[in-house]
Design an enzyme around this catalytic site. Structure first.
Site, PDB file in Angstrom:
ATOM      1  N   SER A 253      89.657 -31.106  63.466  1.00 44.71           N
ATOM      2  CA  SER A 253      90.925 -31.262  64.167  1.00 44.71           C
ATOM      3  C   SER A 253      90.861 -30.507  65.474  1.00 44.71           C
ATOM      4  CB  SER A 253      92.052 -30.682  63.330  1.00 44.71           C
ATOM      5  OG  SER A 253      91.800 -29.302  63.161  1.00 44.71           O
ATOM      6  N   LYS A 254      91.595 -31.030  66.454  1.00 49.31           N
ATOM      7  CA  LYS A 254      91.479 -30.438  67.780  1.00 49.31           C
ATOM      8  C   LYS A 254      92.046 -29.026  67.839  1.00 49.31           C
ATOM      9  CE  LYS A 254      95.253 -33.260  69.529  1.00 49.31           C
ATOM     10  NZ  LYS A 254      95.584 -34.361  70.410  1.00 49.31           N
ATOM     11  N   ARG A 255      92.867 -28.668  66.862  1.00 52.33           N
ATOM     12  CA  ARG A 255      93.385 -27.298  66.849  1.00 52.33           C
ATOM     13  C   ARG A 255      92.271 -26.293  66.580  1.00 52.33           C
ATOM     14  NH1 ARG A 255      99.153 -25.560  64.863  1.00 52.33           N
ATOM     15  NH2 ARG A 255     100.269 -26.586  66.539  1.00 52.33           N
ATOM     16  N   LYS A 256      91.242 -26.749  65.882  1.00 52.01           N
ATOM     17  CA  LYS A 256      90.192 -25.804  65.506  1.00 52.01           C
ATOM     18  C   LYS A 256      88.890 -26.027  66.268  1.00 52.01           C
ATOM     19  CE  LYS A 256      92.171 -24.764  61.119  1.00 52.01           C
ATOM     20  NZ  LYS A 256      92.248 -25.171  59.758  1.00 52.01           N
ATOM     21  N   ASN A 257      88.715 -27.208  66.820  1.00 54.04           N
ATOM     22  CA  ASN A 257      87.449 -27.579  67.425  1.00 54.04           C
ATOM     23  C   ASN A 257      87.753 -28.590  68.516  1.00 54.04           C
ATOM     24  OD1 ASN A 257      84.632 -27.279  66.979  1.00 54.04           O
ATOM     25  ND2 ASN A 257      84.963 -27.677  64.825  1.00 54.04           N
TER      26      ASN A 257
END
Ligand code: GLU
Length: 503
Positions: A253-257
């Protein structure tokens, strides 16, 4: 022997995702290895969310990675059009076939009825799904409603009992009970098809022999197989690839990566290295080698050797591999050429020009003024954030709240970025200048620079996010406890906003 034809079918609803490139890579390898064709089809049936820009970005980034296709909206082919929005007549004909055969039915249920049905099912802890209400309508009732132009959708019939069995090339036998399968809407009230319907019709008409896609589609496969059966078509062979994961094993997910291919381009990764890295996701070369080219992967490819354990997309590992490519594959001359192509890409440089052109007297002024616009993550020291009114916790709060707000922005433009900053500043009861101070530092590395709002708008979410996160790390990181507190603040900010809007 049947020709192997595979496809990638992205929906143009956002940034080009590394997951799309990963699935495209495996489809392309499989097709090429069998001397078949690889097709690119744009699934833009969601008209509200699909954009031409996203489509262009997807095509451009897959090409940048060297994952070319044999047929597609831009290169044409015998089975076009390759954009679903241009195939409406085809879907209309096919929905009629299903209606005439009694495999699909018109449903006139209102949104309110469906909502209360869902609420009731939730309260009774039943699986949510359509209850077949409109299956009982007589021919006359239907004719009368149609005459009245009552809005309706078309749904597929689904067996009430038994199981759907199918073989997945990677997973073997899969059984899913029909009771878990909803009477899927095939055609929406605006006469546009849903994903499930358009996808099956197109895979058949485009003679796709093997569908290789992400595992999130496994539960949809019974619906798809049922449609093949209703039409009397031979279904393709299905393979569901394991999803890419964050290092903590959650779904990438873009929140983490960073997930946008644009980010990897902007940060100066080599496309060969990124493709190689995606190839390592769930797959290994027979000799265990980690560095391999696309051609080498095609020659050695064997889909049965894909392993199903969730492949972790680990930026550190990608950085290592990218460095290895730079050191081993580029001599000085090639390095200079590749670097210059990246650094002086007119699109990249164009990001900085509007901000600095009024202030440049000599070209040697460009880098000191705008270097941060061309960088990936800017070098930062904690001291740079020292401020007479704000302490470190407040600074982390500003940066984290802004990051979350930016991540949830539906459209990315200057005014919206400005609005987010203004809102955080009124919520925290700070002067806008003070609120923007740590943002300036995080984005530009300096306390003074060209407009930080303009810079954020131009840099885009991926780079902005990387810099805000880097700043938070430099400031000591956000502990679990602090994250909880900030999440609470974020909710309060949302409520505060709702209050402002209502005024
Ligand atoms: N349009 C779907 C997607 O965005 C395609 C899924 C499939 O490959 O069937 O992922």
């Amino acid at each position: 022997m049947q020709t192997v034809r595979t496809r990638i079918a992205p929906s143009p609803t956002g940034d080009p995702h590394v997951g799309t490139a990963y699935i495209a890579l495996f489809n392309r390898c499989f097709a090429q290895q069998h001397k078949g064709q690889f097709v690119l089809r744009i699934e833009d049936t969601d008209q509200a969310r699909s954009t031409a820009k996203s489509e262009q970005d997807i095509l451009r980034s897959l090409r940048w990675l060297g994952l070319d296709w044999d047929e597609g909206p831009d290169v044409g082919g015998e089975h076009g059009p390759y954009r679903q929005s241009q195939r409406s007549d085809i879907y209309r004909q096919h929905i009629n076939t299903l209606l005439e055969g009694g495999h699909a039915f018109r449903c006139f249920c209102t949104a309110e009825r469906l909502q209360s049905l869902r609420a009731e099912q939730m309260a009774n802890k039943q699986t949510a799904g359509y209850d077949g209400h409109c299956l009982g309508l007589s021919e006359d009732e239907i004719a009368a409603k149609l005459k009245n132009k009552e809005p309706h959708v078309v749904r597929m019939r689904v067996p009430e009992e038994g199981e759907c069995h199918f073989r997945d090339m990677l997973r073997g036998e899969i059984n899913i009970s029909w009771q878990q399968v909803d009477m899927q809407v095939l055609m929406k009230s605006d006469n546009l098809p849903t994903y499930h319907f358009a996808n099956v019709v197109d895979d058949h008409l485009m003679q796709i022999s093997h569908v290789i896609r992400g595992e999130e589609w496994i539960n949809s496969t019974p619906k798809h197989l049922l449609l093949y059966q209703y039409f009397g078509w031979e279904p393709p062979v299905f393979s569901h690839m394991p999803l890419l994961r964050n290092p903590d094993k959650s779904k990438l997910s873009k929140r983490k990566n960073p997930t946008s291919i644009n980010y990897y381009h902007a940060m100066g990764y080599l496309p060969e290295a990124l493709v190689n890295y995606l190839g390592m996701m769930g797959w290994t070369m027979p000799d265990g080698r980690e560095k391999f080219s696309l051609d080498e992967m095609v020659s050695a490819f064997d889909i049965e050797r894909v392993s199903l354990g969730g492949p972790v997309f680990d930026i550190e590992k990608l950085n290592w591999l990218n460095g290895k490519y730079i050191r081993e594959n580029l001599d000085d001359e090639a390095f200079i050429e590749a670097y210059a192509r990246w650094a002086f890409d007119p699109k990249r440089v164009a990001r900085a020009v509007p901000l600095i052109r009024e202030r440049v007297e000599r070209f040697s002024d460009v880098m000191p003024l705008a270097g941060f616009m061309l960088d990936g993550v800017v070098p930062l020291e904690a001291d740079a954030f020292e401020h007479k009114k704000l302490d470190a916790a407040q600074i982390r709060e500003i940066l984290q709240l802004l990051l979350w707000r930016l991540e949830n922005m539906e459209e990315w433009d200057r005014d919206r970025v400005e609005q987010q900053c203004q809102q955080i500043s009124s919520f925290l009861e700070l002067k806008i200048r003070d609120t923007l101070f740590p943002v300036f530092v995080a984005i530009s590395g300096k306390a003074v620079s060209t407009s930080v709002i303009d810079s954020i708008a131009i840099l885009g979410l991926d780079i902005t996010r990387a810099r805000l996160r880097h700043a938070l790390e430099v400031l000591g990181g956000v502990s679990k406890k602090e994250t909880k507190r900030l999440e609470k603040q974020y909710r309060a900010l949302q409520d505060f906003m709702a209050g402002e809007d209502a005024r």
